[in-house]
Design a protein around this motif. Structure first.
Motif, mmCIF file in Angstrom:
data_model
loop_
_atom_site.group_PDB
_atom_site.id
_atom_site.type_symbol
_atom_site.label_atom_id
_atom_site.label_comp_id
_atom_site.label_asym_id
_atom_site.label_seq_id
_atom_site.Cartn_x
_atom_site.Cartn_y
_atom_site.Cartn_z
ATOM 1 N N TYR A 137 0.869 -1.350 -0.108
ATOM 2 C CA TYR A 137 -0.053 -0.092 0.073
ATOM 3 C C TYR A 137 0.873 1.397 -0.033
ATOM 4 C CZ TYR A 137 -2.768 3.947 1.793
ATOM 5 O OH TYR A 137 -3.474 4.953 1.845
ATOM 6 N N PHE A 142 -1.226 -1.141 -5.364
ATOM 7 C CA PHE A 142 -2.647 -1.476 -4.653
ATOM 8 C C PHE A 142 -3.096 -3.004 -5.132
ATOM 9 C CE2 PHE A 142 -3.157 3.457 -4.911
ATOM 10 C CZ PHE A 142 -2.755 3.593 -3.721
ATOM 11 N N ILE A 169 -8.270 1.251 0.296
ATOM 12 C CA ILE A 169 -7.763 1.367 -1.105
ATOM 13 C C ILE A 169 -9.088 1.457 -1.891
ATOM 14 C CG2 ILE A 169 -6.875 -0.349 -2.830
ATOM 15 C CD1 ILE A 169 -5.051 -1.329 -0.732
#
Length: 212
Positions: A137, A142, A169
């Protein structure tokens, strides 16, 4: 419930990471608010795996969901996090401690190398996947972060840190409705999770302000 988690993660992984724009705040460890430091003395208090430990953890989650105050919830949550950090391997515990030190120094490359070894040595260890998801992250990878979150939640569906990471996210990817639902799921487990409470408030206000 688990099917929804897997489906949501897989769908997000299949999509290319969008350009978040220069106005977006770069990801940081502070976004997660859910990574306790690895404390050797604390983890030493946790006994070896067994049915008694599982029952004790279930009891802690029940107490967390019904906590009457934030200090009470925070103390219970800390006990759960200490249990999560117990890997059952001295080698993995050392690697986790070194990875935590690297993260505090913003050395995500070293942290990732160490956590790669952790998940290889202990693929059944949920916190190893969660920590690596956090590193991905921070690196804005992602898709890889979502994949590790999926592994974390498959091993421990009650991991509010992984759920919060998933929601963060989702929000960065513009999936506000999914993020709101995921944050609420995290709050059902840990009602005093500050970042989730704040995010739910913001997302609900944003949804109310949108035209029908």
């Amino acid at each position: 419930m688990k099917i929804l988690i897997v489906a949501g993660c897989s769908a997000a992984i299949a999509q290319p990471t969008p350009d978040l724009g220069p106005e977006s705040t770069p990801p940081s460890l502070d976004d997660l608010h859910a990574l306790p430091d690895l404390d050797v003395e604390d983890t030493a208090k946790v006994v070896s795996d067994g049915e008694e430990d599982i029952n004790e953890l279930d009891d802690l989650f029940s107490k967390l969901a019904s906590a009457k105050s934030k200090p009470e919830a925070d103390k219970i949550a800390r006990d759960i996090q200490i249990a999560w950090l117990q890997s059952g391997s001295d080698t993995v515990d050392v690697l986790m401690e070194r990875a935590a030190t690297a993260l505090r120094s913003d050395d995500t490359g070293l942290a990732l190398d160490l956590l790669d070894v952790v998940v290889s040595l202990r693929p059944e260890y949920a916190e190893g996947w969660n920590r690596r998801a956090s590193v991905f992250y921070m690196q804005e990878q992602f898709g890889k972060s979502l994949a590790d979150i999926e592994r974390t939640l498959a091993l421990e569906p009650r991991h509010w840190g992984a759920l919060s990471g998933l929601a963060i996210i989702q929000r960065r990817l513009g999936k506000d409705a999914s993020a709101l639902e995921t944050f609420k799921r995290a709050l059902a487990i840990h009602p005093e999770l500050d970042n989730a409470k704040s995010a739910v408030k913001d997302l609900e206000e944003k949804a109310e302000g949108e035209p029908a």
